[in-house]
Design an enzyme around this catalytic site. Structure first.
Site, short mmCIF file in Angstrom:
data_model
loop_
_atom_site.label_atom_id
_atom_site.label_comp_id
_atom_site.label_asym_id
_atom_site.label_seq_id
_atom_site.Cartn_x
_atom_site.Cartn_y
_atom_site.Cartn_z
N TYR A 73 27.91 10.36 76.19
CA TYR A 73 28.30 11.73 75.80
C TYR A 73 28.21 12.60 77.05
CZ TYR A 73 29.45 13.51 71.26
OH TYR A 73 30.14 13.90 70.16
N GLU A 75 29.31 16.40 77.36
CA GLU A 75 29.92 17.72 77.18
C GLU A 75 29.79 18.52 78.47
OE1 GLU A 75 27.92 19.41 73.83
OE2 GLU A 75 29.19 18.35 72.39
N ASP A 219 55.67 21.13 78.60
CA ASP A 219 55.04 19.94 78.02
C ASP A 219 55.82 18.72 78.52
OD1 ASP A 219 54.30 17.82 76.42
OD2 ASP A 219 54.31 18.96 74.55
N THR A 245 50.93 13.81 78.16
CA THR A 245 50.16 12.69 77.62
C THR A 245 50.17 11.61 78.71
OG1 THR A 245 52.13 11.72 76.59
CG2 THR A 245 50.77 13.10 75.19
N LYS A 248 52.75 7.45 77.67
CA LYS A 248 54.17 7.14 77.43
C LYS A 248 54.74 6.53 78.71
CE LYS A 248 54.49 10.56 73.77
NZ LYS A 248 53.29 11.38 73.77
N ARG A 254 45.89 6.34 75.49
CA ARG A 254 46.26 7.52 74.70
C ARG A 254 45.35 8.67 75.10
NH1 ARG A 254 48.34 9.55 71.99
NH2 ARG A 254 48.10 9.45 69.74
N1 PLP Z 1 54.14 16.81 73.18
C1 PLP Z 1 55.21 16.01 73.15
C2 PLP Z 1 56.47 16.48 73.80
C3 PLP Z 1 55.15 14.76 72.53
O1 PLP Z 1 56.22 13.99 72.49
C4 PLP Z 1 53.93 14.37 71.93
C5 PLP Z 1 53.80 13.06 71.27
O2 PLP Z 1 54.66 12.32 71.03
C6 PLP Z 1 52.86 15.25 71.97
C7 PLP Z 1 52.98 16.47 72.60
C8 PLP Z 1 51.57 14.95 71.26
O3 PLP Z 1 50.85 13.95 71.84
P1 PLP Z 1 49.73 13.17 71.01
O4 PLP Z 1 50.44 12.32 70.04
O5 PLP Z 1 48.99 12.43 72.08
O6 PLP Z 1 48.87 14.20 70.36
#
Ligand code: PLP
Length: 433
Positions: A73, A75, A219, A245, A248, A254
């Site tokens: 842990y 934090e 994003d 993320t 991908k 993940r």
């Molecule tokens: N943002 C985008 C553009 C995504 O395609 C995704 C997931 O597919 C996410 C955020 C969310 O990611 P997570 O599934 O890891 O929460």
């Protein structure tokens, strides 16, 4: 499955070989879970997985995720934890941050978000107040649920206003986005998508954001690997904050990332994530993310990303040559979005049919979709995972052929498709790397 194929899939040809010992230990403690892990390995081997958000993380990444750090842990942040004995954890997180800065060429990185959704929520929590207006790409234009879907907390807490695509080109309608921004005066614009197969002009959106005094959050969940490899324009320099993320195109575990170049924003984000949104970070996952970044800094990774795009563009061409309609008539990135309306079949049904010939895809909403999000009129087909397996451009012709045959005469072509898929997966076994 015939016997030769079974033996092959059971690992006698090197498949996940380094994991067999670990699995034996798992078998002793929980045979049910052991059997499911083994079944999933077999399924991975047998199928052509075209899910654009999935990949095959290396053995190094997966070992770090499942390492001794799962016991801990921590934090807080590096050098300032709420728990004692964190010196090794600090080094792990420090390495992940250092590598991410090098990879994305930015000044501040937070590697603690449990996922992309948590990263997005933390940014909203840091920079917005409930009720603030935000512009986000609509779901049926390829946006993500965390970009303001009414079913997501983002849509509940903030006044998200969707922007969309030009009806003719099926590209983002920047003109309309600017008009909306000027009219609605949002506090933030969110750029980025889950199912938009073209390059987004971050610079153009940044100018609009600046014009109306809004933050721009980009994003890059899907395209992070392509950006690291220099194959997609980086948003840095043209936004206030970036979320991503790691699992991908980036091919890590993940997890989620938040990155920026502004110290004041970085401080707010650190606080919004912890204690604002999350508790202790997943240290094993952060260790896996660090390994993934080390891999992503190599020449081989760049070549891998190039091959993802080559495969994706070739698959798009082969599909279109067979009269299959793609949203925006092609792709710049690692996936295409197939519009099935012409074939009078839903995304849900097509996903089911393809699964029955061992091709795994996800149904996806398309522009002006009249079907519900659980049914849809499209499917998304991506190449990150099959490119990790070693699939080449010419193999895309075979995959497109199967997709076409399923649309044309499913029952009549089923056996032939199964044969094509079987030959391809045997040609490219998943090997540990
Ligand atoms: N943002 C985008 C553009 C995504 O395609 C995704 C997931 O597919 C996410 C955020 C969310 O990611 P997570 O599934 O890891 O929460």
């Amino acid at each position: 499955m015939d016997i030769i194929l079974s033996l092959f899939f059971l690992g006698l040809n090197g498949m996940y070989d380094k994991e067999i010992k670990m699995l034996e230990k798992l078998k002793e403690s929980d045979e049910e879970i052991f059997n499911l892990v083994k079944k999933e390995m077999e399924k991975e081997q047998e199928s052509i997985n075209l899910i654009a958000s999935e990949n095959i993380a290396s053995f190094g990444v997966r070992s770090a995720v499942g390492s001794i750090f799962v016991n801990r842990y921590a934090e807080g942040c590096v050098g300032n934890r709420f728990f004692g004995g964190c010196e090794n954890i600090d080094r792990v997180e420090e390495l992940a941050i250092k590598r991410a800065k090098k990879l994305f060429k930015c000044s501040y990185v937070n590697v603690q978000a449990y996922s992309g959704s948590c990263a997005n929520l933390a940014v909203y929590f840091a920079l917005l107040k409930p009720g603030d207006s935000v512009l986000g790409l609509s779901l049926n234009a390829g946006g993500h649920i965390t970009h303001g879907s009414p079913y997501n907390i983002s849509g509940e807490l903030y006044n998200f206003i969707p922007y969309g695509l030009d009806e003719k080109t099926e590209l983002i309608d920047y003109f309309e986005l600017r008009r909306l921004a000027k009219e609605k005066k949002p506090k933030m614009i969110v750029a980025g998508a889950s199912a938009y197969p073209r390059i987004i002009d971050f610079e153009k959106i940044y100018k609009i954001a600046r014009e109306v005094g809004a933050y721009l959050m980009v994003d890059i969940a899907h395209i992070a690997g392509l950006i690291c490899a220099g194959l997609y324009p980086s948003p840095f320099g043209f936004c206030d904050v970036v979320t991503a993320t790691t699992n991908k195109t980036l091919r890590g575990p993940r997890s989620g990332l938040i990155l920026c170049d502004d110290y004041e924003i970085a401080k707010k984000i650190d606080k919004a994530l912890f204690p604002g949104l999350q508790g202790g970070p997943f240290i094993g996952t952060i260790a896996g993310v660090a390994v993934c970044f080390k891999e992503a800094l190599t020449k081989e990774f760049r070549e891998y990303q190039e091959n993802i795009i080559k495969n994706s563009k070739r698959l798009a061409k082969e599909l279109m040559d067979r009269g299959i309609k793609l949203i925006s008539n092609g792709t710049d990135i690692h996936f295409s979005l197939i519009d099935l309306r012409k074939f009078k079949i839903t995304g849900q049904e097509m996903q089911k049919r393809l699964e029955s010939i061992n091709i795994i895809v996800n149904k996806n909403t398309v522009l002006n979709d009249e079907e519900r999000p659980s049914i849809t009129s499209g499917i998304r087909v991506g190449t990150p995972l099959i490119t990790t397996r070693g699939f080449k451009e010419n193999d895309m012709e075979e995959i497109a052929k199967c997709i076409y045959m399923v649309l044309e005469d499913f029952e009549g072509n089923r056996e032939r498709c199964l044969e094509i898929v079987k030959n391809l997966v045997l040609k490219y076994p998943i090997l540990n790397f």
